[in-house]
Design a protein around this motif. Structure first.
Motif, PDB file in Angstrom:
ATOM      1  N   SER A 217      -3.884  -0.070 -14.791  1.00 46.52           N
ATOM      2  CA  SER A 217      -2.739  -0.253 -14.384  1.00 46.52           C
ATOM      3  C   SER A 217      -2.359   0.538 -13.133  1.00 46.52           C
ATOM      4  CB  SER A 217      -1.686   0.023 -15.376  1.00 46.52           C
ATOM      5  OG  SER A 217      -1.652   1.162 -15.902  1.00 46.52           O
ATOM      6  N   HIS A 218      -3.191   1.334 -12.778  1.00 46.78           N
ATOM      7  CA  HIS A 218      -2.970   2.445 -11.514  1.00 46.78           C
ATOM      8  C   HIS A 218      -4.169   2.078 -10.430  1.00 46.78           C
ATOM      9  CE1 HIS A 218      -0.240   3.735 -14.504  1.00 46.78           C
ATOM     10  NE2 HIS A 218       0.561   4.189 -13.333  1.00 46.78           N
ATOM     11  N   ALA A 219      -4.603   1.075 -10.086  1.00 47.30           N
ATOM     12  CA  ALA A 219      -5.739   0.880  -9.000  1.00 47.30           C
ATOM     13  C   ALA A 219      -5.370   1.489  -7.662  1.00 47.30           C
ATOM     14  CB  ALA A 219      -5.688  -0.632  -9.033  1.00 47.30           C
ATOM     15  N   VAL A 220      -4.199   1.620  -7.333  1.00 47.18           N
ATOM     16  CA  VAL A 220      -3.960   2.147  -5.976  1.00 47.18           C
ATOM     17  C   VAL A 220      -3.977   3.849  -6.186  1.00 47.18           C
ATOM     18  CG1 VAL A 220      -2.522   0.170  -5.105  1.00 47.18           C
ATOM     19  CG2 VAL A 220      -1.281   2.243  -6.228  1.00 47.18           C
ATOM     20  N   ASP A 221      -4.159   4.161  -7.091  1.00 43.01           N
ATOM     21  CA  ASP A 221      -4.085   5.830  -7.407  1.00 43.01           C
ATOM     22  C   ASP A 221      -5.655   6.226  -7.251  1.00 43.01           C
ATOM     23  OD1 ASP A 221      -1.526   6.310  -7.719  1.00 43.01           O
ATOM     24  OD2 ASP A 221      -1.549   5.992  -9.562  1.00 43.01           O
ATOM     25  N   TYR A 222      -6.660   5.221  -7.216  1.00 40.89           N
ATOM     26  CA  TYR A 222      -8.047   5.582  -6.993  1.00 40.89           C
ATOM     27  C   TYR A 222      -8.457   6.485  -8.235  1.00 40.89           C
ATOM     28  CZ  TYR A 222      -7.666   4.107  -2.245  1.00 40.89           C
ATOM     29  OH  TYR A 222      -7.363   3.375  -1.043  1.00 40.89           O
TER      30      TYR A 222
END
Length: 194
Positions: free
Chosen positions: A123-128
């Motif tokens: 759910s937090h793909a853009v947080d790498y």
């Protein structure tokens, strides 16, 4: 009114900023192999996998184990993180990977089991978020390095530094720059439209 608050779940670590101070510091330390130990205190690695759970929350000192990593091993791990962050030259990898040394500290703000970790990661793909198949993941924030790595013998699981060493190394703590990570996240959000 108390039933209203009882139904509100407690905030998770990613919903609030937690910072532990020198005053809170109990000298709790974790030994890790290189190059992962240096990558954790540099803020490049942000989750540390273990086979055991922990309720500990607070400043966690990181010491490197005695085993010297090969150049090939260091390069392979650096490539892994370059792929994770979709970057090549912008990640500030450490210039050296000292062994048997106290390297710095992080704030351990949570411990997730594998299911919780994968839910967060998805759910937090853009947080790498790096992947791991470890049973438990220590969530680490606020990385700092010591000005000069100190010799450290290490220990099993969590172990304690002497108060004298803690007092000495606290004076030379330097925050690890996270500007590159903020830039990568900003770029990911712009390209994904979030």
């Amino acid at each position: 009114s108390s039933s209203l608050f009882a139904s509100i779940p407690p905030m998770r670590w990613y919903e609030r900023k937690m910072v532990f101070t020198n005053k809170d510091d109990k000298g709790v330390c974790l030994s890790m192999h290189q190059p992962w130990a240096s990558l954790l205190v540099a803020g490049i690695k942000r989750f540390e996998g273990r086979s055991w759970n922990s309720n500990f929350r607070g400043r966690l000192w990181i010491a490197s184990a005695a085993r010297v990593p090969s150049d090939e091993e260091v390069k392979a791990v650096q490539i892994q993180y370059q792929k994770l962050y979709s970057m090549s030259m912008d990640i500030p990898f450490p210039s050296s990977y000292p062994t048997s040394a106290l390297l710095g500290c992080v704030d351990m703000v949570d411990c997730l089991d594998q299911t919780e970790f994968q839910q967060y990661r998805n759910s937090h793909a853009v947080d790498y978020v790096e992947d791991s198949d470890s049973q438990y993941l220590f969530v680490c924030q606020n990385p700092h390095t010591v000005a000069l790595p100190q010799r450290a013998k290490g220990g099993h699981k969590f172990w304690n530094l002497s108060p004298a060493i803690v007092h000495t190394v606290q004076k030379g703590l330097q925050p690890s720059s996270q500007a590159w990570l903020k830039s990568a996240r900003s770029h990911a959000r712009r390209t994904q439209g979030t």
